[in-house]
Design a protein around this motif. Structure first.
Motif, PDB file in Angstrom:
ATOM      1  N   ILE A  57      37.050 -19.023 -10.656  1.00 24.37           N
ATOM      2  CA  ILE A  57      37.168 -18.408 -11.982  1.00 24.37           C
ATOM      3  C   ILE A  57      36.357 -19.190 -13.016  1.00 24.37           C
ATOM      4  O   ILE A  57      35.596 -18.614 -13.815  1.00 24.37           O
ATOM      5  N   VAL A  58      36.509 -20.510 -13.028  1.00 22.11           N
ATOM      6  CA  VAL A  58      35.798 -21.342 -14.000  1.00 22.11           C
ATOM      7  C   VAL A  58      34.285 -21.205 -13.813  1.00 22.11           C
ATOM      8  O   VAL A  58      33.531 -21.062 -14.789  1.00 22.11           O
ATOM      9  N   ASP A  59      33.839 -21.222 -12.573  1.00 21.09           N
ATOM     10  CA  ASP A  59      32.403 -21.064 -12.309  1.00 21.09           C
ATOM     11  C   ASP A  59      31.900 -19.694 -12.762  1.00 21.09           C
ATOM     12  O   ASP A  59      30.802 -19.572 -13.323  1.00 21.09           O
ATOM     13  N   ALA A  60      32.703 -18.652 -12.505  1.00 25.77           N
ATOM     14  CA  ALA A  60      32.301 -17.299 -12.903  1.00 25.77           C
ATOM     15  C   ALA A  60      32.205 -17.183 -14.422  1.00 25.77           C
ATOM     16  O   ALA A  60      31.243 -16.603 -14.953  1.00 25.77           O
ATOM     17  N   LEU A  61      33.178 -17.732 -15.142  1.00 20.26           N
ATOM     18  CA  LEU A  61      33.149 -17.668 -16.606  1.00 20.26           C
ATOM     19  C   LEU A  61      31.978 -18.481 -17.166  1.00 20.26           C
ATOM     20  O   LEU A  61      31.323 -18.066 -18.136  1.00 20.26           O
ATOM     21  N   SER A  79      34.507 -22.524 -24.354  1.00 23.44           N
ATOM     22  CA  SER A  79      34.386 -23.983 -24.350  1.00 23.44           C
ATOM     23  C   SER A  79      35.222 -24.619 -23.248  1.00 23.44           C
ATOM     24  O   SER A  79      34.899 -25.702 -22.770  1.00 23.44           O
ATOM     25  N   ASN A  80      36.285 -23.940 -22.846  1.00 25.11           N
ATOM     26  CA  ASN A  80      37.184 -24.510 -21.841  1.00 25.11           C
ATOM     27  C   ASN A  80      37.711 -23.403 -20.935  1.00 25.11           C
ATOM     28  O   ASN A  80      38.877 -23.028 -21.004  1.00 25.11           O
ATOM     29  N   PRO A  81      36.848 -22.813 -20.101  1.00 24.08           N
ATOM     30  CA  PRO A  81      37.285 -21.685 -19.264  1.00 24.08           C
ATOM     31  C   PRO A  81      38.431 -22.074 -18.337  1.00 24.08           C
ATOM     32  O   PRO A  81      38.451 -23.196 -17.807  1.00 24.08           O
ATOM     33  N   GLN A  82      39.379 -21.155 -18.160  1.00 26.75           N
ATOM     34  CA  GLN A  82      40.562 -21.476 -17.372  1.00 26.75           C
ATOM     35  C   GLN A  82      40.937 -20.321 -16.452  1.00 26.75           C
ATOM     36  O   GLN A  82      40.543 -19.161 -16.672  1.00 26.75           O
ATOM     37  N   ALA A 174      40.060 -16.913 -20.280  1.00 20.69           N
ATOM     38  CA  ALA A 174      40.767 -17.146 -19.018  1.00 20.69           C
ATOM     39  C   ALA A 174      40.858 -15.846 -18.236  1.00 20.69           C
ATOM     40  O   ALA A 174      40.951 -14.755 -18.810  1.00 20.69           O
ATOM     41  N   LEU A 175      40.837 -15.961 -16.931  1.00 18.48           N
ATOM     42  CA  LEU A 175      41.101 -14.845 -16.024  1.00 18.48           C
ATOM     43  C   LEU A 175      42.268 -15.209 -15.126  1.00 18.48           C
ATOM     44  O   LEU A 175      42.517 -16.388 -14.847  1.00 18.48           O
ATOM     45  N   PRO A 190      31.526  -6.423  -3.329  1.00 12.06           N
ATOM     46  CA  PRO A 190      31.670  -7.865  -3.094  1.00 12.06           C
ATOM     47  C   PRO A 190      32.608  -8.515  -4.114  1.00 12.06           C
ATOM     48  O   PRO A 190      32.489  -8.268  -5.326  1.00 12.06           O
ATOM     49  N   ALA A 191      33.509  -9.349  -3.622  1.00 15.87           N
ATOM     50  CA  ALA A 191      34.506  -9.977  -4.491  1.00 15.87           C
ATOM     51  C   ALA A 191      33.863 -10.835  -5.568  1.00 15.87           C
ATOM     52  O   ALA A 191      34.326 -10.855  -6.721  1.00 15.87           O
ATOM     53  N   ASP A 192      32.768 -11.534  -5.225  1.00 16.86           N
ATOM     54  CA  ASP A 192      32.150 -12.405  -6.220  1.00 16.86           C
ATOM     55  C   ASP A 192      31.482 -11.603  -7.339  1.00 16.86           C
ATOM     56  O   ASP A 192      31.457 -12.034  -8.494  1.00 16.86           O
ATOM     57  N   GLU A 193      30.974 -10.406  -7.019  1.00 12.24           N
ATOM     58  CA  GLU A 193      30.376  -9.561  -8.058  1.00 12.24           C
ATOM     59  C   GLU A 193      31.450  -9.016  -8.999  1.00 12.24           C
ATOM     60  O   GLU A 193      31.261  -8.950 -10.224  1.00 12.24           O
ATOM     61  N   ILE A 194      32.577  -8.619  -8.426  1.00 17.95           N
ATOM     62  CA  ILE A 194      33.686  -8.119  -9.257  1.00 17.95           C
ATOM     63  C   ILE A 194      34.152  -9.221 -10.203  1.00 17.95           C
ATOM     64  O   ILE A 194      34.319  -9.004 -11.410  1.00 17.95           O
ATOM     65  N   ARG A 195      34.354 -10.406  -9.655  1.00 22.71           N
ATOM     66  CA  ARG A 195      34.829 -11.537 -10.457  1.00 22.71           C
ATOM     67  C   ARG A 195      33.844 -11.852 -11.582  1.00 22.71           C
ATOM     68  O   ARG A 195      34.232 -12.079 -12.732  1.00 22.71           O
ATOM     69  N   LEU A 196      32.568 -11.841 -11.264  1.00 13.95           N
ATOM     70  CA  LEU A 196      31.553 -12.187 -12.261  1.00 13.95           C
ATOM     71  C   LEU A 196      31.448 -11.116 -13.340  1.00 13.95           C
ATOM     72  O   LEU A 196      31.279 -11.423 -14.528  1.00 13.95           O
TER      73      LEU A 196
END
Length: 399
Positions: A57-61, A79-82, A174-175, A190-196
């Protein structure tokens, strides 16, 4: 109730919460509402966020925020993705819910105090029953708090982040891994595309709310103004409370389905507040959709499919919207999302990214409801005047 230890424990817990409410703390015991919401999500499973999920999640944000640099002139709002569990979402958004729900809660508690006790009593009898009435209002506050807690618990099981309803529920981007997983169900992508893609939407909302200083108070103020015009259907409430078995939690919950008890007063002021709110929500959603589409272009193959999925979810509403309607007395649906997106796209084509985003510089520069009908007229019209002129006196006057 006495035959069911779990129900008995819950009733005792709620009664203790009610008695623990400090005097003057407002119409609702928010600690109790928060506890009920958390119990509701834990009962259906609310695992802590695992380190791997948090990192995803943090990487995607963070990546989404980087992509947005090319799609908008507004600087970063992350500034502080969570990554939050559902319980953490409840904990972190309660302050905004309190601000949104208090106008409705106050009316319901006052009305319940009368319906449960002193309604129709002579003035002398009401004075003698003062302490009892105070306790009945506390009971009303407990019942409303129970309703709010159950509604927030239901909402927490559906949300994806902090911006699902179009209002800023937190200053932190946050997500919820659980919300992302629920959104992904049935999507063969793809899960990573949805998350991004969802991270792009969350980060775009935060750019807007962090760097357009008037927007937060403008939206929350419109919700509050609309809510002040909501009344409680006293006769319907008294009818439901009459003969109610307070030891039956299901009967209490059914009686307090607030949506059936809340009646908007169709005053010109309230209609204006609702129209202003719906237009601004559409403009927020349209802008977010526009910048997310631009940021994702050429990078996310499934962006178009995800955009349509989000548009349908947002435009048609769902259980979360019904829950919100129960909490504050109105539906938050950007009914003109497509028209608003078309207007922002036309502005970008004519003025570029900087010119498009400079419209957020002052509320007087913003498109109105009628501008959504004719975006070209807004783009080509006198709306492009310099914001610095707002501080100049009218011609013929001296400063």
């Amino acid at each position: 109730m006495f035959g069911n230890p779990e129900q008995m424990a819950q009733a005792m817990r709620q009664f203790a919460d009610m008695l623990s409410a400090p005097q003057g703390s407002g119409p609702v015991n928010w600690d109790m509402a928060k506890n009920i919401a958390r119990h509701a999500v834990v009962a259906e499973g609310d695992p802590s966020v695992m380190e791997g999920e948090r990192r995803q999640i943090v990487d995607a944000l963070s990546l989404a925020d980087l992509w947005l640099n090319e799609a908008t002139a507004l600087p970063s709002g992350v500034s502080n993705p969570q990554a939050w569990s559902r319980s953490e979402w409840i904990e972190n958004t309660i302050p905004v819910w309190r601000k949104l729900c208090e106008p409705i809660a106050e009316r319901m508690v006052e009305t319940m105090g009368g319906a449960l006790g002193g309604a129709g009593l002579p003035a002398e009898a009401q004075q003698m029953a003062g302490p009892l009435m105070g306790m009945l209002k506390q009971m009303g506050g407990m019942m409303v708090g129970q309703q709010i807690g159950q509604a927030l618990g239901s909402l927490a099981r559906e949300v994806i982040g902090t911006s699902d309803i179009g209002l800023p529920l937190s200053d932190t981007a946050a997500l919820l891994p659980g919300g992302v997983a629920s959104f992904s169900n049935g999507l063969e992508l793809p899960a990573d595309e949805i998350r991004l893609y969802l991270a792009l939407r969350e980060a775009a909302h935060h750019r807007l709310f962090q760097h357009v200083p008037w927007l937060r108070s403008h939206l929350l103020g419109a919700v509050e103004e609309y809510a002040r015009g909501i009344t409680v259907d006293t006769s319907a409430l008294e009818e439901q409370i009459r003969g109610l078995d307070i030891s039956n939690p299901e009967a209490l919950q059914e009686a307090l389905s607030g949506g059936a008890l809340l009646k908007p007063e169709e005053t010109d002021r309230q209609k204006a507040a609702l129209a202003r709110l719906e237009t601004m929500l559409a403009l927020v959603e349209g802008w977010v959709a526009t910048v997310v589409d631009t940021a994702a272009e050429g990078k996310l193959p499934s962006a178009d499919a995800l955009a349509e999925t989000v548009r349908r979810r947002r435009a048609t509403g769902g259980p979360a919207e019904l829950t919100f309607g129960t909490l504050v007395g109105l539906e938050l649906r950007p009914r003109r999302l497509r028209e608003a997106a078309a207007l922002w796209q036309a502005l970008e084509a004519d003025r570029g990214l900087d010119g498009r985003d400079s419209v957020w510089g002052h509320p007087d520069l913003m498109p109105r409801a009628e501008d959504l009908d004719d975006p070209d007229a807004f783009v080509k019209g006198e709306s492009a005047w310099d914001i610095s002129k707002l501080d100049e006196p009218p011609s013929g006057e001296s400063g």
